[in-house]
Design a protein around this motif. Structure first.
Motif, PDB file in Angstrom:
ATOM      1  N   TYR A 441       0.864  -1.180   0.000  1.00  0.00           N
ATOM      2  CA  TYR A 441       0.000   0.000   0.000  1.00  0.00           C
ATOM      3  C   TYR A 441       0.903   1.233   0.000  1.00  0.00           C
ATOM      4  N   VAL A 442       0.832   2.027  -1.080  1.00  0.00           N
ATOM      5  CA  VAL A 442       1.823   3.052  -1.377  1.00  0.00           C
ATOM      6  C   VAL A 442       1.267   4.448  -1.081  1.00  0.00           C
ATOM      7  N   SER A 443       2.041   5.247  -0.321  1.00  0.00           N
ATOM      8  CA  SER A 443       1.679   6.632  -0.015  1.00  0.00           C
ATOM      9  C   SER A 443       2.869   7.544  -0.286  1.00  0.00           C
ATOM     10  N   TYR A 448      -2.356   8.609   0.113  1.00  0.00           N
ATOM     11  CA  TYR A 448      -2.425   7.271  -0.470  1.00  0.00           C
ATOM     12  C   TYR A 448      -2.460   7.346  -1.995  1.00  0.00           C
ATOM     13  N   GLN A 449      -1.598   6.543  -2.650  1.00  0.00           N
ATOM     14  CA  GLN A 449      -1.496   6.533  -4.105  1.00  0.00           C
ATOM     15  C   GLN A 449      -2.119   5.299  -4.749  1.00  0.00           C
ATOM     16  N   GLY A 450      -2.139   4.180  -4.019  1.00  0.00           N
ATOM     17  CA  GLY A 450      -2.664   2.942  -4.588  1.00  0.00           C
ATOM     18  C   GLY A 450      -1.885   1.744  -4.084  1.00  0.00           C
ATOM     19  N   LEU A 451      -2.061   0.605  -4.746  1.00  0.00           N
ATOM     20  CA  LEU A 451      -1.433  -0.618  -4.242  1.00  0.00           C
ATOM     21  C   LEU A 451      -0.772  -1.419  -5.353  1.00  0.00           C
ATOM     22  N   MET A 452       0.143  -2.280  -4.912  1.00  0.00           N
ATOM     23  CA  MET A 452       0.804  -3.247  -5.777  1.00  0.00           C
ATOM     24  C   MET A 452       0.541  -4.624  -5.181  1.00  0.00           C
ATOM     25  N   ILE A 472       5.682   2.542   2.004  1.00  0.00           N
ATOM     26  CA  ILE A 472       5.105   1.333   1.417  1.00  0.00           C
ATOM     27  C   ILE A 472       4.811   0.357   2.551  1.00  0.00           C
ATOM     28  N   LEU A 473       3.532   0.177   2.862  1.00  0.00           N
ATOM     29  CA  LEU A 473       3.112  -0.783   3.881  1.00  0.00           C
ATOM     30  C   LEU A 473       2.911  -2.132   3.189  1.00  0.00           C
ATOM     31  N   VAL A 474       3.674  -3.132   3.613  1.00  0.00           N
ATOM     32  CA  VAL A 474       3.588  -4.455   2.980  1.00  0.00           C
ATOM     33  C   VAL A 474       2.881  -5.418   3.918  1.00  0.00           C
ATOM     34  N   GLU A 475       1.895  -6.102   3.369  1.00  0.00           N
ATOM     35  CA  GLU A 475       1.083  -7.067   4.111  1.00  0.00           C
ATOM     36  C   GLU A 475       1.483  -8.482   3.735  1.00  0.00           C
ATOM     37  N   ASN A 476       1.789  -9.275   4.750  1.00  0.00           N
ATOM     38  CA  ASN A 476       1.981 -10.716   4.575  1.00  0.00           C
ATOM     39  C   ASN A 476       0.604 -11.367   4.599  1.00  0.00           C
ATOM     40  N   MET A 477       0.197 -11.961   3.466  1.00  0.00           N
ATOM     41  CA  MET A 477      -1.139 -12.557   3.342  1.00  0.00           C
ATOM     42  C   MET A 477      -1.165 -14.045   3.685  1.00  0.00           C
ATOM     43  N   GLY A 478      -0.088 -14.547   4.303  1.00  0.00           N
ATOM     44  CA  GLY A 478      -0.018 -15.966   4.645  1.00  0.00           C
ATOM     45  C   GLY A 478       0.942 -16.694   3.724  1.00  0.00           C
ATOM     46  N   ARG A 479       1.813 -17.495   4.302  1.00  0.00           N
ATOM     47  CA  ARG A 479       2.793 -18.212   3.477  1.00  0.00           C
ATOM     48  C   ARG A 479       2.182 -19.450   2.816  1.00  0.00           C
ATOM     49  N   ASP A 535      -8.614   7.409   2.696  1.00  0.00           N
ATOM     50  CA  ASP A 535      -7.990   6.442   1.807  1.00  0.00           C
ATOM     51  C   ASP A 535      -6.696   5.934   2.408  1.00  0.00           C
ATOM     52  N   GLY A 536      -6.352   4.680   2.061  1.00  0.00           N
ATOM     53  CA  GLY A 536      -5.110   4.093   2.520  1.00  0.00           C
ATOM     54  C   GLY A 536      -5.251   3.465   3.883  1.00  0.00           C
ATOM     55  N   PRO A 537      -4.152   2.897   4.400  1.00  0.00           N
ATOM     56  CA  PRO A 537      -4.197   2.183   5.682  1.00  0.00           C
ATOM     57  C   PRO A 537      -4.497   3.115   6.857  1.00  0.00           C
TER      58      PRO A 537
END
Length: 629
Positions: A441-443, A448-452, A472-479, A535-537
């Motif tokens: 999540y990119v700011s 907030y600008q959007g996501l990758m 850039i907030l990075v989320e671990n969605m589960g391994r 918008d954003g986290p």
């Protein structure tokens, strides 16, 4: 003197009785008559899978009693290594992790146990149960005779199996058999030295009498790589399989002994963005009856699925990364909330034909309550709360570091740098080597600008001026929990490029969100006056008023996009109604207070609705796939 002689005589009698009882307690394989023998008599088990790690401790007894009243005489239990050794060398068997308490409850209920201690378990669980700290060794080959992996697995099994030995059936407990590894034939390594090492280790700690077995899928390749001499070979299959053909395959690898389907699929798992999975009740009951008529022992996977609370869900990676949803309802005979279903009643009717089932009513569903709407207030974004969320401050690095390198294995990391030049026109921010694991999540300057997103969204455009702050907030969605990609590092795995510039000079913030929420730091951070969405986290919080009852409920985030929910500091898991199919999160009654305000915290990662409300309902919604945004 007379009293001493009497005491000695009584002691000798007790020792003799204990010895006789120990001799009577046996569980073995009769290869001549192709069956199990329990205490010398032919035995067929009818079992169901239940995962203590997915069910609140307060409900273990309820779920086990319902399984017993269905007519099951056994349960099958996975032990997730990473659930008990989250930090290397630190073992936790307390509270919701108290495996021996769970085994004791099963024993008191009258249920035998088929134990599946791994060390790898799959189970749609984070990294298949393997601890993420193993990935600190960049070249480690998991599930193999790799020296570093083998040492870590051996250390863990030495702790676990020593605890399990007193619970073996022949030692007075209720464990009748123990699986070695799990569906190893599905893994690319096919390392027989690894399996031999595990075999030796299991025998060392559990003795020579316990049945050790393997479980593999219904193909020749899986059975070839997953089986080993000295381990009884069993097979997995569901309602889409020809029973005779499957058991013929088992017979090729295990010519004598009982027929066993170790995972008979009563349902299936869900991934975010996929259609809700279900398996027809009539097919399940018909096929179960046919297998039992053949004398086969059967374990139903799952019988009670439960919930992937917190960050414990796994993921798959076939053509692309797909994260498993929070609910592990599995379309099982007992729902996620432990409620009996028509499928359970149909299964009980089948079992009646093969064994006497307990007399008495089926325990009812737990009470549910629709508590209604709760309005949340904006607390603040990640950047404004960094001192609270990351009190130890950032780790500085020229290039990005992974979750594993930072030694934060779950949740979120914040990566911060500055723009190296002016970018007045929209300029591509690129992850050239698919290094976003899993969502970013990119700011820029807090806007907030959007996501990758991994595999699907590796480029986005941003604008800004030289020196602007890039977060850039990075989320671990589960391994990944299955297949060749379980070495699943998280975070930014490689450089990000802005136009032609490689971004560098990063500050990486480990975010301990769960501790901040549990301690109430975020609730105290807001004035209670701000209700507008952004918008954003952004964190939001509110309170659910007490009603004098603390019953199960389900929270729906209608209009919200994606994020995480905590109730009274407990992490319920991920929500993602925009993608579906799951629309509600299960809130067990024991997590709520009947007499005090219940604190609700939400981390919305993209955009909250203008109303900022969430709804507590008395029923789940698990089968509505939204758009794929």
């Amino acid at each position: 003197m007379k009293s001493l002689n009497t005491f000695v005589l009584i002691s000798l009698c007790l020792l003799t009785i204990s010895s006789v009882l120990a001799d009577l307690r046996s569980f073995s394989i009769d290869y001549k008559n192709n069956c199990f023998r329990k205490d010398g008599k032919p035995f067929q088990y009818i079992s169901g899978s239940i995962h203590y790690s997915r069910i609140p401790r307060e409900y273990w007894q309820d779920r086990l009693l319902k399984m017993y009243m269905t007519g099951l005489n056994a349960i099958q239990v996975y032990v997730p290594w990473n659930f008990h050794e989250t930090v290397q060398g630190v073992y936790n068997f307390a509270g919701d992790r108290d495996l021996e308490y769970f085994l004791n409850l099963a024993n008191q209920t009258g249920l035998l146990v088929i134990l599946r201690p791994g060390p790898y378990i799959c189970a749609e669980w984070e990294m298949g149960g393997l601890p993420a700290w193993l990935l600190q060794k960049p070249n480690i080959i998991l599930r193999s005779a790799d020296k570093e992996y083998l040492q870590a697995a051996s250390d863990w099994l030495a702790v676990l199996l020593a605890k399990m030995r007193p619970w073996l059936y022949q030692n007075g407990g209720n464990i009748i058999s123990v699986q070695v590894e799990n569906e190893y034939g599905s893994y690319f390594a096919c390392d027989y030295n690894y399996m031999r090492h595990l075999h030796t280790l299991f025998r060392l700690f559990l003795g020579e009498d316990v049945i050790l077995f393997t479980t593999d899928g219904n193909t020749d390749k899986e059975m070839s790589c997953g089986t080993l001499e000295g381990l009884y070979a069993t097979i997995d299959f569901g309602t889409d399989t020809n029973i005779t053909t499957a058991f013929i395959r088992q017979r090729r690898f295990e010519p004598k002994g009982p027929l066993v389907n170790s995972e008979f699929y009563t349902g299936w798992l869900d991934h975010w963005g996929d259609k809700h999975a279900s398996v027809d009740t009539n097919k399940v009951s018909k096929m179960l009856g046919e297998m039992l008529s053949m004398g086969a022992s059967v374990n139903m996977y799952m019988f009670e699925g439960g919930t992937n609370f917190g960050y414990w869900n796994g993921a798959d990676h076939d053509t692309r990364f797909r994260s498993v949803v929070t609910s592990y309802d599995y379309n099982a005979p007992l729902t996620e909330a432990g409620d009996p279903t028509d499928k359970l009643l149909a299964i009980r009717d089948v079992i009646k034909n093969f064994r006497d089932i307990p007399v008495g009513p089926m325990p009812p569903a737990t009470p549910k309550l629709a508590y209604g709407f709760v309005t949340l207030h904006k607390v603040g974004n990640i950047s404004s709360l960094l001192d609270t969320l990351s009190p130890q401050g950032p780790v500085r690095s020229q290039y990005p570091l992974t979750f594993e390198e930072i030694k934060q294995y779950y949740g979120f990391l914040l990566y911060r740098t500055t723009l190296p030049r002016n970018v007045p026109e929209p300029t591509p921010l690129i992850s050239p080597l698919n290094g976003i694991h899993d969502r970013a999540y990119v700011s820029v300057n807090g806007v907030y600008q959007g996501l990758m997103e991994r595999d699907t969204g590796l480029v986005m455009n941003i604008t800004g001026r030289q020196g602007d702050q890039l977060d850039i907030l990075v989320e671990n969605m589960g391994r990944v929990n299955f297949g060749s990609y379980i070495n699943d590092n998280k975070g930014l795995l490689g450089n990000l490029i802005l136009g032609n510039d490689v971004l560098s000079d990063w500050s990486v913030y480990p975010l301990d969100i769960d501790t901040a929420v549990a301690n109430g730091w975020l609730q105290s951070a807001h004035s209670g006056l701000l209700t507008e969405a952004g918008d954003g986290p952004i964190f939001y919080s509110g309170t659910l008023k007490p009603t004098g009852r603390a019953w199960d409920t389900f929270v729906k985030l209608n209009g919200w996009t994606k994020g995480q929910v905590w109730v009274n500091g407990f992490n319920l898991g991920r929500y993602w109604p925009k993608r579906g199919p799951q629309q509600t999160l299960y809130v067990p009654g024991p997590f709520l207070s009947a007499n005090q305000l219940n604190n609700i915290t939400v981390l919305e990662l993209e955009r909250a609705p203008p109303h900022c409300r969430i709804l507590f309902m008395d029923r789940p919604q698990l089968d509505n796939t939204g758009n794929k945004t």
